[in-house]
Design an enzyme around this catalytic site. Structure first.
Site, short mmCIF file in Angstrom:
data_model
loop_
_atom_site.label_atom_id
_atom_site.label_comp_id
_atom_site.label_asym_id
_atom_site.label_seq_id
_atom_site.Cartn_x
_atom_site.Cartn_y
_atom_site.Cartn_z
N ARG A 1 2.92 3.08 9.26
CA ARG A 1 2.24 3.92 10.25
C ARG A 1 3.21 4.56 11.24
O ARG A 1 2.82 5.50 11.95
CB ARG A 1 1.19 3.11 11.01
CG ARG A 1 -0.01 2.73 10.16
CD ARG A 1 -1.12 2.14 11.00
NE ARG A 1 -2.36 2.02 10.26
CZ ARG A 1 -2.72 0.95 9.57
NH1 ARG A 1 -1.93 -0.10 9.54
NH2 ARG A 1 -3.86 0.93 8.91
N HIS B 1 9.53 -3.32 3.31
CA HIS B 1 9.04 -3.62 1.96
C HIS B 1 10.21 -3.98 1.03
O HIS B 1 10.11 -4.90 0.22
CB HIS B 1 8.34 -2.40 1.34
CG HIS B 1 7.07 -2.01 2.02
ND1 HIS B 1 6.93 -0.83 2.72
CD2 HIS B 1 5.86 -2.64 2.08
CE1 HIS B 1 5.69 -0.75 3.17
NE2 HIS B 1 5.03 -1.81 2.81
N ALA C 1 4.07 3.94 0.78
CA ALA C 1 4.81 4.46 1.95
C ALA C 1 5.92 3.47 2.28
O ALA C 1 6.04 2.98 3.41
CB ALA C 1 3.88 4.72 3.13
N LEU C 2 6.69 3.14 1.27
CA LEU C 2 7.63 2.02 1.36
C LEU C 2 8.78 2.30 2.33
O LEU C 2 9.31 3.40 2.39
CB LEU C 2 8.20 1.71 -0.03
CG LEU C 2 7.15 1.35 -1.09
CD1 LEU C 2 7.83 1.09 -2.43
CD2 LEU C 2 6.33 0.13 -0.66
N HIS C 3 9.13 1.27 3.09
CA HIS C 3 10.25 1.34 4.03
C HIS C 3 11.13 0.11 3.81
O HIS C 3 10.83 -0.73 2.94
CB HIS C 3 9.74 1.43 5.47
CG HIS C 3 8.69 0.39 5.81
ND1 HIS C 3 8.97 -0.95 5.87
CD2 HIS C 3 7.36 0.51 6.05
CE1 HIS C 3 7.87 -1.62 6.19
NE2 HIS C 3 6.87 -0.76 6.29
N MET D 1 0.85 -1.19 0.00
CA MET D 1 0.00 0.00 0.00
C MET D 1 0.89 1.25 0.00
O MET D 1 0.46 2.32 0.42
CB MET D 1 -0.94 -0.01 1.21
CG MET D 1 -1.92 -1.18 1.14
SD MET D 1 -3.48 -0.88 1.98
CE MET D 1 -2.93 -0.61 3.63
O1 PAF Z 1 -0.29 -5.66 3.85
C1 PAF Z 1 -0.65 -4.75 3.08
O2 PAF Z 1 0.05 -3.78 2.85
C2 PAF Z 1 -2.02 -4.85 2.42
O3 PAF Z 1 -2.95 -5.43 3.27
C3 PAF Z 1 -1.97 -5.58 1.07
C4 PAF Z 1 -1.59 -7.04 1.23
C5 PAF Z 1 -1.00 -4.89 0.13
C6 PAF Z 1 -3.38 -5.55 0.42
O4 PAF Z 1 -3.81 -4.25 0.21
#
Ligand code: PAF
Length: 270
Positions: free
Chosen positions: A178, A28, A23-25, A21
């Site tokens: 978050r 990810h 906001a990569l850290h 979703m």
């Molecule tokens: O874990 C997440 O970031 C979300 O729940 C996902 C798996 C990308 C689905 O929107």
């Protein structure tokens, strides 16, 4: 996306998908790196999925950093960043209700009605669009992985779901998009969650499940700003709470804590 990947598939190439979703850290990025090692082609999706938010405020305040995300994906060697619009994913409302069963009824499923159905909706769409050989998910959202496995089984997706270990900050706080919403004071206190969970592993050696739960809840709640929403020790496959250590060879403690108004989750294996 489909066209590009059909060509790769026709060439016999394996495809790794990392749904996010944004906001990569670094957490990810560790998933991207794992996907990079294990597949010929890596696809990362960045989509803040509205159907999995049961709290509109959470959806509105969810951090969005699309440009920076795409730069990070390129630097991590991801071949395709799939960043669809809400209209593209949901041209009409998704009314599908998945029969996710007991794995989705406890913990996050009980606290966030509709959340896992929304996760199943978006992940099934992504699996359908990308048709990956493997899909990568972080174990911070431990229960989510069990729910996605169930959805994949229900829908007959032929792929490998790869669970990847939690990435932590140096002070132990589980990396999360978050975390940026924590005030400096809350950020200083938040590592108490992991510290308490880690110390509970020692405690659990000569205490019951019930005592261990109480130990964790009391300890975390003793910090300012912190309020445990739930702490449950479950069987790591079925997600069902245990009351005796002998009930499973795979006990996992799952916690959700409000640190101020930021909802943080973490877990530990016993
Ligand atoms: O874990 C997440 O970031 C979300 O729940 C996902 C798996 C990308 C689905 O929107």
């Amino acid at each position: 996306m489909r066209e590009a990947l059909d060509q790769k598939r026709a060439q016999g190439k394996t495809i790794g998908l990392v749904p996010t979703m944004g906001a990569l850290h670094a957490g990810h990025i560790s998933l991207m790196e794992r996907a990079r090692k294990e597949n010929d082609v890596v696809v990362a999706s960045v989509f803040v999925n509205p159907t999995q938010f049961n709290n509109q405020q959470d959806l509105l305040t969810y951090p969005r950093t699309e440009e920076a995300d795409c730069e990070k994906l390129a630097a991590a060697g991801v071949d395709y960043a799939f960043v669809p619009s809400v209209e593209e994913i949901y041209p009409e409302p998704d009314t599908r209700q998945f029969d996710l069963g007991p794995v989705a009824e406890v913990m996050e499923g009980a606290m966030r009605p509709g959340h896992f159905n929304g996760v199943a909706q978006i992940v099934s769409k992504l699996f359908d669009m990308v048709r990956p050989t493997r899909a990568y998910f972080g174990e911070k959202d431990f229960q989510q992985i069990a729910v996605i496995r169930r959805m994949a089984e229900l829908e007959g997706f032929d792929l490998e779901i790869v669970a990847c270990p939690i990435k932590r900050e140096d002070d132990g706080l589980a990396m999360s998009s978050r975390n940026v919403r924590l005030t400096p004071e809350q950020r200083e206190i938040a590592p108490a969650i992991h510290k308490t969970l880690a110390s509970s592993v020692e405690w659990a050696k000569d205490h019951t499940v019930e005592d261990t739960i109480k130990y964790v809840v009391d300890e975390v709640n003793s910090f300012p700003h912190m309020q445990v929403e739930y702490y449950q020790i479950v069987d790591g496959r079925s997600m069902q709470p245990i009351t005796d250590w002998a009930e499973t060879d795979y006990p996992v403690g799952c916690i959700t804590v409000y640190c101020g108004d930021v909802r943080l989750i973490d877990n530990i294996k016993y």
